[in-house]
Each structure stands twice: as C-alpha cells, then as structure tokens.
Design an enzyme around this catalytic site. Structure first.
Site, PDB file in Angstrom:
ATOM      1  CB  CYS A 308      -1.033  -0.071   1.243  1.00 50.80           C
ATOM      2  SG  CYS A 308      -2.130   1.535   1.201  1.00 50.80           S
ATOM      3  NE  ARG A 404     -10.047  -2.119  -0.178  1.00 53.04           N
ATOM      4  CZ  ARG A 404      -9.139  -1.837   0.633  1.00 53.04           C
ATOM      5  NH1 ARG A 404      -8.323  -0.753   0.096  1.00 53.04           N
ATOM      6  NH2 ARG A 404      -8.939  -2.054   1.913  1.00 53.04           N
TER       7      ARG A 404
END
Length: 488
Positions: A308, A404
């Site tokens: 991430c 998302r």
C-alpha cells in the site's frame, strides 16, 4: 482544532514490545478462539484478506479448516463471487442438507459436468424434480468406461440395493454404515423415500483431519465476501446471502465517508441478522460512525500494508498500533470488535495487534506466497515466487477495485498500491502453523490464558531504534533460513 494539529504521536509494531509477565499457562494450552459477533466465531484469530492475489475459494477453504476465515475478493462478477462462496459452503459438511441431484432423463454429460465443477465423486438420482424420490446414484465408478456421454443416466446409474439411512442419522452411525457396505456416499431419505440429505465418507474424514475448523451451525465451513459501494452493491449482497455467506465485508480505503456509512445502513436495514464488517478506518470517530451505521466489526488500517502506498501518495494514515488501540477503545464502549488489517510482518506483530485491542488480524502478504492463493506463480533468479499486488495498484483497479479508492469514474487512475512478488511458501497450513505458534508463545510470555486476557492485561514498552536492532538477529550472518523469520 488549530492548536491540536500536532498533539498526537503514532506508534507502530516496530516501536513497541510486550512486557513479559508471570505466567501459569503453557503456550500449547492457551485458548485462541474469538467471537467477532454473536454468530461468528473463529478458532484462531486469523483472516485472509479480500484481495485478488490472496483469497478465492481455495484459500477460504484452507483458512476455515485451520480455524480462521477467508474473505473472497470482489474483483470478479457477482455470479462468480457467489459461486466462489458456494464452493466453500459445499466443500465440507457434516450432513449435506440440500445435495445436488439429477434425474434419470439427464445425460451422462450432465453428471460429468456437475461432478467436475464441484469436485464431487457422485450424485444422487431422483425420479423428478418435484417429488425428489431417490431412485439411484451415479458415481465416478459408473462413468469410468463410458465413451458416449449422451447416454441417459438411467442406463448407467446404480439402482439396485441402494444403501440409505433415515433423516437424523449421526456422523458416527453413518460412518459405521459406510464402512459396513464399503461405500462412500450415504443418501438420507424420509419415510416416503424422498431425498433429504447426504453424508459422504470424505466429509467424515475431514471432520477427523481438521478438528479445529471454523464452521456454521449446519457444519459447513464459514466464509466471508467483500463488497464495495457501487450501484450494484445490493444486488451483489443479495446473491452472496443466497449463497449462504457468513459475513459481508464492506471494503473501502476510507471507511469514514458518507457513501460507506449509507451502504452499511442500507445493508443492515435489508438484512438485520447479517454479520457486517466495515472499513477501513484509523480513528475512534470513524469507528463510532461505522458502528452507529450498523457495522458489527470494524476493520482498522489505513496505509500499513506492504503493497500500500496511501501514506506516501496521499500523505494520510495513522501508525497501526496507535490506530488499533484508538479504534478498539471506542469499539469497547459499544460492545463491538475490531480487526487489525495490515502491517504485520512477523508472528510477533500478531501478538502485538491483539494485545493492542484487536480481536483478529487480517493478513495479505504473509499468505500471498502460499499454494492456495490465486496469484500467478513465476520463476525469478531460479526461485519460485507468487505475484502479489495491492487493491490500489493500477492492475487491480483496472480489474475492478477502483471503487475501493473512489475512482470508478476516472479514465486515468491515481494508484495507492504497487505490484510485486513474494517468495513461494507452500501450503498455507504450514504458514498458519508458524504464525499461530508464535502467537501462542507470545501469550505464554505474557501469562495470557486466552485472547481476552491478552487484550485486557498485556502491557507495552516503547523502544528506540537501537532496541529494534537488538530485537532482530545481529552480528552474525544467517546461513539457514528459518520458516518463521525472513528479511526481504
């Protein structure tokens, strides 16, 4: 507000250690079970992430058999995701209450297709779809030497001397019947010979082989599925509920947004009894908002994952230990639970996450290299690796996860994740064994007999960079890799 801009300090896993305490419990004796909700219990506090290189049906089945839970990712069509859930639910049962069946007029091809699709070795045959009276059974032995698959099932099925049992037969009783008659499948019928269930020797063997499995009240493995906040979310949820999903995960990068809160509320109003996990968040305020909207469990973690890049691309996030503690402190007030999602590199980080207030942890990178993950296998410099990517990577967003990150309308993406590779590790069972073993050891050091004691009683100490260096192997050259310690 202005004066408090820099009032907080954030800590993560490498900033803290747990303080050892007097112990009267051995690691092998600790209780690792946890109730995430009143109807969702795990035997180990480990959940595989709903990522398209981590969890599909194979991973979900393996995780449930180990006592954990798998979340089927949403980067697929509604029908495909529902089918993945159905595969998990049908993979293992004590008693199959709604078994597949065919009629004598079906072709052998239909039986072959059904058995191949669901990896089953036989199908009960009923007189018709209305009466459903048992008239035979067809197994892979019946198909072994057949070349004409257009033949009717009635011409090849076993119909003489069928061995059956009555509804209510226990697994122990069924095992004796199966052994006595040297058969693998035992149809259950009522007093009118209507098919009401099925018990297989494979399911009995699995009960013995995996005694710690996480199962629902019907003896089926439990499974979760991720959904987003798109226009078809309610349609997706409906199909997943019809497939008997045990928990829905509303999976977004920023759970403290109005669209997510509205979606949680809508699902809760439509399905009052459905288990709902929602996230991701990193603050007490966000936790409270999701709980008030209807979430049973809150997923915590903004930017800690190995793949991430949210914290460096957007400049936003809260170090994970602090986020877990803050969110858990709020969740406790409402009698709810949290899941620590991301940032876990070693088994000791699991112990820290649970001691900081988590009821379970969600893992991505630690499981992505296992046999059961759907990521592609590749060879690099003579070693096997599996592809692992963040759901915020360009490739994942192109496949379907753009909502998302609230970029479903964008023609160009601003990624918040990367694509990479992780060493191949073999069966997930081995990885989970090491992770759970480390957790057991940590609980033994802390004197915690169960996870509740670990959450309530364990104490942390902050350490310096020198303390972290001292914690890892140092002043030697590692000559043989340990199964639970690898520095990438």
């Amino acid at each position: 507000m202005w004066e408090s801009k820099f009032s907080k300090e954030g800590l993560t896993f490498d900033d803290v250690l747990l303080v050892p305490a007097k112990s009267e419990v051995l690691p092998r004796d600790v209780d690792l079970s946890v109730e995430l909700t009143k109807t969702l219990k795990l035997n180990i506090p480990v959940i595989s992430a709903g990522m398209d290189t981590v969890t599909e049906s194979a991973m979900a089945i393996a995780m449930a058999r180990q006592g954990g839970l798998g979340i089927i990712h949403k980067n697929m069509s509604i029908e495909q995701q529902a089918e993945q859930v159905d595969k998990v639910k049908r993979s293992e049962r004590g008693v199959i209450t709604n078994p597949f069946f065919l009629t004598p007029d079906h072709q052998v091809f239909d039986a072959e297709h059904l058995m191949g699709k669901y990896r089953i070795s036989g199908v009960p045959i009923v007189n018709n779809e209305e009466d459903q009276k048992l008239v035979g059974i067809i197994t892979n032995r019946d198909l072994r030497f057949i070349s004409d698959y257009s033949m009717k099932i009635s011409d090849v099925m076993t119909k003489e001397e069928l061995v059956t049992a009555s509804v209510g037969t226990t697994l122990d009783e069924a095992e004796k019947i199966l052994q006595k008659h040297k058969i693998e499948k035992l149809p259950l019928v009522d007093d009118q010979n209507k098919l009401k269930g099925l018990i297989t020797i494979k399911d009995i063997e699995k009960v013995i082989e995996f005694p710690n499995s996480s199962k629902d009240i019907h003896g089926r493995l439990i499974v979760g599925a991720a959904v987003g906040v798109t226009g078809d979310t309610m349609t997706r949820v409906k199909k997943l509920v019809e497939a008997n999903v045990d928990v829905i995960v509303i999976d977004t990068a920023h759970g403290h947004s109005q669209g997510v809160l509205n979606t949680v509320t809508k699902i809760r109003e439509t399905y009052p009894e459905l288990n709902i996990i929602a996230g991701n968040v990193a603050t007490a305020e966000a936790t409270r908002a999701l709980i008030e909207a209807g979430a049973d469990v809150v997923k915590v973690g903004i930017g800690p994952g190995s793949i991430c890049t949210t914290r460096v691309v957007a400049g936003v996030g809260v170090p994970q230990i602090t986020a877990i503690y803050d969110c858990a402190t709020e969740a406790r007030k409402h009698g709810k639970t949290i899941i620590a999602d991301g940032g876990i590199k070693f088994s000791g980080d699991i112990t820290k996450a649970l001691a900081a207030g988590g009821h379970a942890v969600m893992l991505g990178s630690l499981l992505a290299g296992t046999s059961e993950s759907p990521g592609e296998t590749e060879i690099y410099q003579g070693r096997r690796f599996k592809v692992y990517r963040g759901m915020g990577s360009v490739a994942a967003m192109e496949k379907g996860s753009k909502d998302r990150y609230f970029q479903e309308e964008n023609k160009k993406f601003v990624p918040e994740g990367i694509e990479g590779r992780t060493p191949y590790k073999g069966p997930v069972e081995e990885t989970v064994y090491q992770l759970v073993g480390g957790l057991r050891s940590g609980m033994g050091y802390c004197g915690s007999k169960d996870l509740r004691a670990l959450r309530e009683e364990a104490q942390f100490i902050r350490m310096t960079g020198a303390g972290l260096r001292e914690s890892h192997p140092h002043d030697v050259q590692i000559t043989k890799e340990s199964p639970n310690y690898t520095i990438s």
